[in-house]
Design a protein around this motif. Structure first.
Motif, PDB file in Angstrom:
ATOM      1  N   VAL A  26       0.535  -1.238   0.037  1.00  0.00           N
ATOM      2  CA  VAL A  26       0.080   0.303  -0.249  1.00  0.00           C
ATOM      3  C   VAL A  26       0.764   0.793   0.189  1.00  0.00           C
ATOM      4  N   VAL A  27       1.846   1.250   1.098  1.00  0.00           N
ATOM      5  CA  VAL A  27       2.905   2.618   0.947  1.00  0.00           C
ATOM      6  C   VAL A  27       3.389   2.679  -0.851  1.00  0.00           C
ATOM      7  N   TRP A  28       3.944   2.051  -0.999  1.00  0.00           N
ATOM      8  CA  TRP A  28       4.800   1.786  -2.020  1.00  0.00           C
ATOM      9  C   TRP A  28       4.063   2.163  -3.552  1.00  0.00           C
ATOM     10  N   VAL A  29       2.718   1.764  -3.519  1.00  0.00           N
ATOM     11  CA  VAL A  29       1.577   1.609  -4.275  1.00  0.00           C
ATOM     12  C   VAL A  29       1.588   3.263  -4.377  1.00  0.00           C
ATOM     13  N   GLY A  30       1.355   3.979  -2.867  1.00  0.00           N
ATOM     14  CA  GLY A  30       1.086   5.056  -2.584  1.00  0.00           C
ATOM     15  C   GLY A  30       1.584   6.392  -2.788  1.00  0.00           C
ATOM     16  N   VAL A  31       3.046   5.932  -2.597  1.00  0.00           N
ATOM     17  CA  VAL A  31       4.550   6.917  -2.860  1.00  0.00           C
ATOM     18  C   VAL A  31       4.474   6.735  -4.511  1.00  0.00           C
ATOM     19  N   VAL A  32       4.091   5.908  -5.542  1.00  0.00           N
ATOM     20  CA  VAL A  32       5.144   6.052  -6.817  1.00  0.00           C
ATOM     21  C   VAL A  32       3.767   7.359  -7.349  1.00  0.00           C
ATOM     22  N   SER A  33       2.356   6.809  -6.713  1.00  0.00           N
ATOM     23  CA  SER A  33       1.355   7.020  -7.068  1.00  0.00           C
ATOM     24  C   SER A  33       1.330   8.707  -7.351  1.00  0.00           C
ATOM     25  N   ILE A  34       1.670   8.971  -5.974  1.00  0.00           N
ATOM     26  CA  ILE A  34       1.511  10.439  -6.049  1.00  0.00           C
ATOM     27  C   ILE A  34       2.695  11.423  -6.708  1.00  0.00           C
ATOM     28  N   PHE A  40       6.469  13.961 -11.426  1.00  0.00           N
ATOM     29  CA  PHE A  40       6.973  13.673 -12.783  1.00  0.00           C
ATOM     30  C   PHE A  40       5.362  13.630 -13.485  1.00  0.00           C
ATOM     31  N   VAL A  41       5.059  14.542 -13.408  1.00  0.00           N
ATOM     32  CA  VAL A  41       3.841  14.746 -14.742  1.00  0.00           C
ATOM     33  C   VAL A  41       3.499  14.319 -16.120  1.00  0.00           C
ATOM     34  N   THR A  42       4.942  15.256 -16.757  1.00  0.00           N
ATOM     35  CA  THR A  42       5.395  14.685 -17.855  1.00  0.00           C
ATOM     36  C   THR A  42       6.074  13.514 -18.473  1.00  0.00           C
ATOM     37  N   ALA A  43       6.449  12.463 -16.779  1.00  0.00           N
ATOM     38  CA  ALA A  43       7.304  11.388 -17.238  1.00  0.00           C
ATOM     39  C   ALA A  43       6.086  10.562 -18.276  1.00  0.00           C
ATOM     40  N   TRP A  46       5.788   4.219 -19.506  1.00  0.00           N
ATOM     41  CA  TRP A  46       6.537   3.173 -19.342  1.00  0.00           C
ATOM     42  C   TRP A  46       7.410   3.353 -17.667  1.00  0.00           C
ATOM     43  N   ALA A  47       7.983   4.576 -17.637  1.00  0.00           N
ATOM     44  CA  ALA A  47       7.696   5.177 -16.279  1.00  0.00           C
ATOM     45  C   ALA A  47       7.853   4.663 -15.147  1.00  0.00           C
ATOM     46  N   TYR A  48       6.085   5.539 -15.125  1.00  0.00           N
ATOM     47  CA  TYR A  48       5.745   5.064 -14.504  1.00  0.00           C
ATOM     48  C   TYR A  48       5.692   3.561 -14.025  1.00  0.00           C
TER      49      TYR A  48
END
Length: 74
Positions: A26-34, A40-43, A46-48
Motif C-alpha cells: 500500500v505504501v509503495w503504490v501510494g508513494v509511486v502514484s503520488i 513527474f507529471v510529464t513522465a 513506461w517510467a511509472y
C-alpha cells in the motif's frame, strides 16, 4: 483437513508477515502514484510502470532488512 481450515491455519501462523506485506504494498503504490501525479507529471507511462516493478526488489530488500533487525534484537 478442509481448505478453509488450512487457510485459517496459514493466516494465523503468518498474520504479522502478511500485515507487513500489505503495508509495504500500500505504501509503495501510494508513494509511486503520488510522485507521478504531482512531481513527474510529464513522465512517460513506461517510467511509472518501471517504478511499480521496482517495488519487487524493494520488497525483498525490506524483508531482508526486517529479518536482520529481528535477528539483531535476539
Amino acid at each position: 483437513m478442509s481448505l478453509v481450515d488450512r487457510l485459517r491455519d496459514h493466516a494465523s501462523e503468518h498474520r504479522q508477515g502478511m500485515l507487513y506485506d500489505l503495508m509495504f504494498a500500500v505504501v509503495w503504490v501510494g508513494v509511486v502514484s503520488i510522485l507521478f501525479d504531482l512531481v513527474f507529471v510529464t513522465a512517460p507511462t513506461w517510467a511509472y510502470y518501471l517504478f511499480m516493478v521496482a517495488g519487487i526488489p524493494a520488497y525483498f530488500g525490506f524483508v531482508f532488512s526486517l529479518g536482520q533487525a529481528e535477528q539483531a534484537n535476539q
